[in-house]
Design a protein around this motif. Structure first.
Motif, PDB file in Angstrom:
ATOM      1  N   THR A 147       0.812  -1.225   0.000  1.00 10.93           N
ATOM      2  CA  THR A 147       0.000   0.000   0.000  1.00 10.93           C
ATOM      3  C   THR A 147       0.847   1.277   0.000  1.00 10.93           C
ATOM      4  O   THR A 147       2.012   1.263   0.393  1.00 10.93           O
ATOM      5  N   PHE A 149       1.676   5.586   0.744  1.00  8.48           N
ATOM      6  CA  PHE A 149       1.756   6.401   1.962  1.00  8.48           C
ATOM      7  C   PHE A 149       0.515   7.239   2.193  1.00  8.48           C
ATOM      8  O   PHE A 149       0.249   7.658   3.317  1.00  8.48           O
ATOM      9  N   LYS A 173       2.025  -5.231   3.493  1.00  9.13           N
ATOM     10  CA  LYS A 173       3.299  -4.502   3.447  1.00  9.13           C
ATOM     11  C   LYS A 173       2.912  -3.040   3.268  1.00  9.13           C
ATOM     12  O   LYS A 173       2.718  -2.570   2.160  1.00  9.13           O
ATOM     13  N   GLU A 176       6.483   2.370   3.944  1.00 11.36           N
ATOM     14  CA  GLU A 176       7.501   2.534   4.996  1.00 11.36           C
ATOM     15  C   GLU A 176       7.537   3.976   5.508  1.00 11.36           C
ATOM     16  O   GLU A 176       8.243   4.278   6.467  1.00 11.36           O
ATOM     17  N   SER A 226       2.032   4.141  -7.173  1.00 13.05           N
ATOM     18  CA  SER A 226       2.269   4.900  -8.402  1.00 13.05           C
ATOM     19  C   SER A 226       2.251   3.966  -9.625  1.00 13.05           C
ATOM     20  O   SER A 226       2.466   2.751  -9.491  1.00 13.05           O
ATOM     21  N   GLY A 248      -2.856   2.307  -9.898  1.00  8.26           N
ATOM     22  CA  GLY A 248      -1.742   3.224 -10.094  1.00  8.26           C
ATOM     23  C   GLY A 248      -2.107   4.688  -9.884  1.00  8.26           C
ATOM     24  O   GLY A 248      -3.064   5.014  -9.184  1.00  8.26           O
ATOM     25  N   CYS A 281      -5.176  10.083  -4.661  1.00 10.90           N
ATOM     26  CA  CYS A 281      -5.264   9.607  -6.048  1.00 10.90           C
ATOM     27  C   CYS A 281      -6.538  10.118  -6.705  1.00 10.90           C
ATOM     28  O   CYS A 281      -6.681  10.070  -7.914  1.00 10.90           O
ATOM     29  N   GLU A 382       1.514  13.249 -12.970  1.00 10.69           N
ATOM     30  CA  GLU A 382       0.914  13.388 -11.644  1.00 10.69           C
ATOM     31  C   GLU A 382       1.884  14.151 -10.737  1.00 10.69           C
ATOM     32  O   GLU A 382       3.031  13.747 -10.583  1.00 10.69           O
ATOM     33  N   PHE A 449     -14.131   0.346  -6.159  1.00 12.92           N
ATOM     34  CA  PHE A 449     -13.245   1.464  -6.485  1.00 12.92           C
ATOM     35  C   PHE A 449     -12.238   1.015  -7.535  1.00 12.92           C
ATOM     36  O   PHE A 449     -11.560   0.007  -7.351  1.00 12.92           O
TER      37      PHE A 449
HETATM   38  P1  NAD Z   1       4.790   4.191  -4.477  1.00  7.27           P
HETATM   39  O1  NAD Z   1       4.460   3.530  -5.764  1.00  7.27           O
HETATM   40  O2  NAD Z   1       6.092   4.892  -4.342  1.00  7.27           O
HETATM   41  O3  NAD Z   1       4.762   3.113  -3.282  1.00  7.27           O
HETATM   42  C1  NAD Z   1       3.674   2.223  -3.116  1.00  7.27           C
HETATM   43  C2  NAD Z   1       4.185   0.948  -2.461  1.00  7.27           C
HETATM   44  O4  NAD Z   1       5.136   0.334  -3.321  1.00  7.27           O
HETATM   45  C3  NAD Z   1       4.880   1.188  -1.122  1.00  7.27           C
HETATM   46  O5  NAD Z   1       4.482   0.185  -0.222  1.00  7.27           O
HETATM   47  C4  NAD Z   1       6.367   1.095  -1.470  1.00  7.27           C
HETATM   48  O6  NAD Z   1       7.138   0.582  -0.411  1.00  7.27           O
HETATM   49  C5  NAD Z   1       6.377   0.138  -2.649  1.00  7.27           C
HETATM   50  N1  NAD Z   1       7.470   0.441  -3.593  1.00  7.27           N
HETATM   51  C6  NAD Z   1       7.981   1.663  -3.885  1.00  7.27           C
HETATM   52  N2  NAD Z   1       8.964   1.549  -4.804  1.00  7.27           N
HETATM   53  C7  NAD Z   1       9.068   0.240  -5.105  1.00  7.27           C
HETATM   54  C8  NAD Z   1       9.905  -0.498  -5.995  1.00  7.27           C
HETATM   55  N3  NAD Z   1      10.823   0.089  -6.758  1.00  7.27           N
HETATM   56  N4  NAD Z   1       9.739  -1.838  -6.067  1.00  7.27           N
HETATM   57  C9  NAD Z   1       8.805  -2.450  -5.303  1.00  7.27           C
HETATM   58  N5  NAD Z   1       7.996  -1.800  -4.450  1.00  7.27           N
HETATM   59  C10 NAD Z   1       8.118  -0.468  -4.338  1.00  7.27           C
HETATM   60  O7  NAD Z   1       3.571   5.171  -4.126  1.00  7.27           O
HETATM   61  P2  NAD Z   1       3.453   6.221  -2.933  1.00  7.27           P
HETATM   62  O8  NAD Z   1       4.349   7.379  -3.210  1.00  7.27           O
HETATM   63  O9  NAD Z   1       3.555   5.535  -1.633  1.00  7.27           O
HETATM   64  O10 NAD Z   1       1.925   6.668  -3.107  1.00  7.27           O
HETATM   65  C11 NAD Z   1       1.509   7.655  -4.005  1.00  7.27           C
HETATM   66  C12 NAD Z   1       1.028   7.062  -5.306  1.00  7.27           C
HETATM   67  O11 NAD Z   1      -0.029   6.130  -5.063  1.00  7.27           O
HETATM   68  C13 NAD Z   1       0.435   8.100  -6.243  1.00  7.27           C
HETATM   69  O12 NAD Z   1       0.868   7.818  -7.548  1.00  7.27           O
HETATM   70  C14 NAD Z   1      -1.065   7.889  -6.109  1.00  7.27           C
HETATM   71  O13 NAD Z   1      -1.833   8.290  -7.222  1.00  7.27           O
HETATM   72  C15 NAD Z   1      -1.125   6.422  -5.935  1.00  7.27           C
HETATM   73  N6  NAD Z   1      -2.382   6.010  -5.335  1.00  7.27           N
HETATM   74  C16 NAD Z   1      -3.303   5.433  -6.151  1.00  7.27           C
HETATM   75  C17 NAD Z   1      -4.531   5.068  -5.636  1.00  7.27           C
HETATM   76  C18 NAD Z   1      -5.560   4.434  -6.523  1.00  7.27           C
HETATM   77  O14 NAD Z   1      -6.545   3.981  -5.993  1.00  7.27           O
HETATM   78  N7  NAD Z   1      -5.380   4.366  -7.819  1.00  7.27           N
HETATM   79  C19 NAD Z   1      -4.821   5.294  -4.286  1.00  7.27           C
HETATM   80  C20 NAD Z   1      -3.847   5.872  -3.477  1.00  7.27           C
HETATM   81  C21 NAD Z   1      -2.628   6.241  -4.019  1.00  7.27           C
END
Ligand code: NAD
Length: 497
Positions: A147, A149, A173, A176, A226, A248, A281, A382, A449
């Motif tokens: 999930t 942040f 998970k 962090e 993302s 995403g 998001c 974004e 959703f």
């Molecule tokens: P992120 O993609 O950086 O991280 C999400 C998860 O992936 C975290 O648990 C992180 O530890 C893990 N992660 C990060 N980099 C990784 C890698 N290289 N390899 C494997 N795992 C990895 O996203 P974020 O910054 O925590 O959250 C913001 C993003 O989430 C925005 O793009 C937002 O639009 C999106 N989001 C989407 C929705 C939706 O429903 N579509 C909802 C909430 C947030």
């Protein structure tokens, strides 16, 4: 320094890894905790525990699983203030907003309380002579959730209440950056009577994520984050024969038609663009001004955005809190610099905001760009901060074409008094969640959703019946109970008569 560990097999454990991540209070900029980043072997051991727990948990009647959900719901309600403060202290959003996000998560728990009804199968008597057919949905085994942040309670709660109510065991998970609230939810589930090993939290980063993707005993992966990571999860989970849903990023548009209630649209935009400092998001980060409404729209937006009360999330008067980390703050400021370079008109600049007493907090004021065009990176990408772009178009058709051509398709809204425009918009727009005179069209827990295009990889959304389907597999039984009559072998394709 507070140390955040893992919750596995019904208790908090250290794990074997020495690696640690930093957890900040965004309001002050101070590091308040360290989170242990688990190793592959920590994850693999947790899967063994969850797999063992599945053997008995999956056999429990749905009614008994529902009773634990009822108790969990009560415990969340009794601990609302503490859970909300944990969200505020690590994410930074304002208290009432954090509380609202917890309520949206709680609603999924409420939906899960009805699991005996939801899991009822289908039955057809006499599909052939004296032959009956029925279907049921059974749990998959160990499921995992990864999930982001921005909703440390709500997004995990889109996943695990349904996964475990359906009879699966679950490994979360969390991000962090803000793992404390999910850890507390794990303790409350334990207190609610959930057997050990059914719900586990393993904190970590890419190392744990990769371990999840390659462990053969994990049958399903739910991801929210993302787009580049969502695509990575989708591809690798599928390659390793797992069921996967990967939500995403987004770039959401709010279309302002010339006939609309403009004050309603402006108020809707204010909350949707600047609420949670734009770290949603479903944030509306593009206002599409149709016809001649642009000047009046921008002038009203500037007035309201200038008056935004920015401050720490625990201050009751704050309407918008800080961003989550210093790195994220720098990234958002970088996008504002880029917009200026690209030639958009920055009518409100929040980059230099400094709050007395909170000089090290990760604050930025509301930013507003006018005359943004579709070739600019600030339109295409974004930003995930309190930066609203106004794009001006001549017609409704031009607005819908532009939205349909965007790579993301999470949420969208239209403000209009014209029923024909509203209905055509809902029918033709290439986006998964649509609002009509509603600024943030997030579906309720009993609906599902999910976005379209590069906002969702996979074919099922979160919670509601989509969630139930994702966390169960279908079994269909065709049965006959002949008394003493032996039939002869049949070599043709069986047809029912
Ligand atoms: P992120 O993609 O950086 O991280 C999400 C998860 O992936 C975290 O648990 C992180 O530890 C893990 N992660 C990060 N980099 C990784 C890698 N290289 N390899 C494997 N795992 C990895 O996203 P974020 O910054 O925590 O959250 C913001 C993003 O989430 C925005 O793009 C937002 O639009 C999106 N989001 C989407 C929705 C939706 O429903 N579509 C909802 C909430 C947030």
């Amino acid at each position: 320094m507070n140390i955040i560990k893992h919750f596995v097999g019904g208790k908090v454990i250290d794990g074997t890894s020495q690696r640690k991540g930093q957890v900040f209070n965004p309001a002050t900029g101070e590091q308040e905790s360290e989170v242990i980043l688990a190793s592959k072997s920590d994850l693999d051991k947790t899967v063994e525990i969850a797999k063992k727990a599945f053997e008995t948990w999956s056999l429990k009647p749905a009614l008994q699983r529902a009773r634990i959900m009822f108790k969990f719901k009560e415990l969340i309600e009794n601990n609302f203030d503490e859970l909300t403060k944990l969200i505020v202290s690590e994410h930074g959003k304002v208290y009432e907003d954090a509380k609202g996000s917890l309520i949206r998560g709680l609603e999924v728990v409420e939906f899960a309380c009805g699991i005996p009804h939801v899991l009822k199968g289908e039955f057809s008597e006499n599909v052939g002579t004296n032959v009956d057919s029925y279907s049921m949905r059974q749990p998959l085994g160990v499921a995992a959730g990864i999930t982001p942040f921005n909703f440390p309670a709500m997004v995990p709660m889109w996943m695990f209440p349904l996964a475990i109510a359906c009879g699966n065991t679950f490994i979360l998970k969390p991000s962090e950056k803000d793992p404390s609230c999910p850890m507390r939810l794990a303790e409350l589930l334990h207190e609610a009577g959930l057997p050990d090993g059914v719900f586990n939290v393993v904190n970590g980063d890419k190392e744990v994520v990769d371990a999840i993707l390659t462990n053969n005993d994990i049958k399903a992966v739910s991801f929210v984050g993302s787009t580049p990571i969502a695509k990575y999860i989708y591809e690798n989970a599928a390659k390793n024969e797992k069921r996967v849903q990967a939500l995403g990023g987004a770039k959401n548009h709010l279309v302002v038609m010339p006939d609309c209630d403009l004050e309603g649209a402006v108020n809707g935009l204010m909350g949707a663009a600047y609420g949670s400092a734009g770290e949603r998001c479903m944030a509306q980060s593009v206002a599409v001004a149709v016809g001649d409404i642009g000047d009046e729209l921008v002038s009203r937006l500037v007035k309201k955005a200038e008056a935004l009360k920015i401050g720490p999330g625990m201050d009751k008067s704050s309407e918008m809190g800080p961003l989550v980390t210093k790195q994220h703050l720098e990234k958002v400021k970088g996008y504002v610099d880029l917009g200026v370079e690209e030639g958009a008109k920055l009518v409100l600049d929040g980059r230099d905001l400094k709050l007395q007493g909170y000089e090290n907090g990760f604050y930025i004021g509301g930013c507003l760009f006018d005359h943004v065009t579709t070739d600019m990176r600030i339109y295409k990408e974004e930003i995930f901060g309190p930066v609203l772009s106004v794009v001006r178009v001549k017609t409704f058709e031009e607005a819908t074409k532009m939205i349909n051509e965007h790579e993301y398709g999470n949420g969208v809204s239209i403000y209009t008094r014209d029923g024909d425009a509203g209905r055509t918009f809902a029918s033709k727009i290439q986006v998964g969640m649509v609002g009509i005179n509603v600024p943030i069209p997030v579906p309720m827990a009993f609906h599902s959703f999910g976005g379209w295009k590069r906002s969702l990889f996979g074919d099922s959304g979160m919670h509601g019946m989509e969630g139930i389907k994702f966390y169960t597999k279908l079994k269909t039984i065709t049965s006959r109970w002949p008394s003493g009559i032996r039939s002869n072998p049949e070599f043709i394709m069986p047809t029912m008569e």
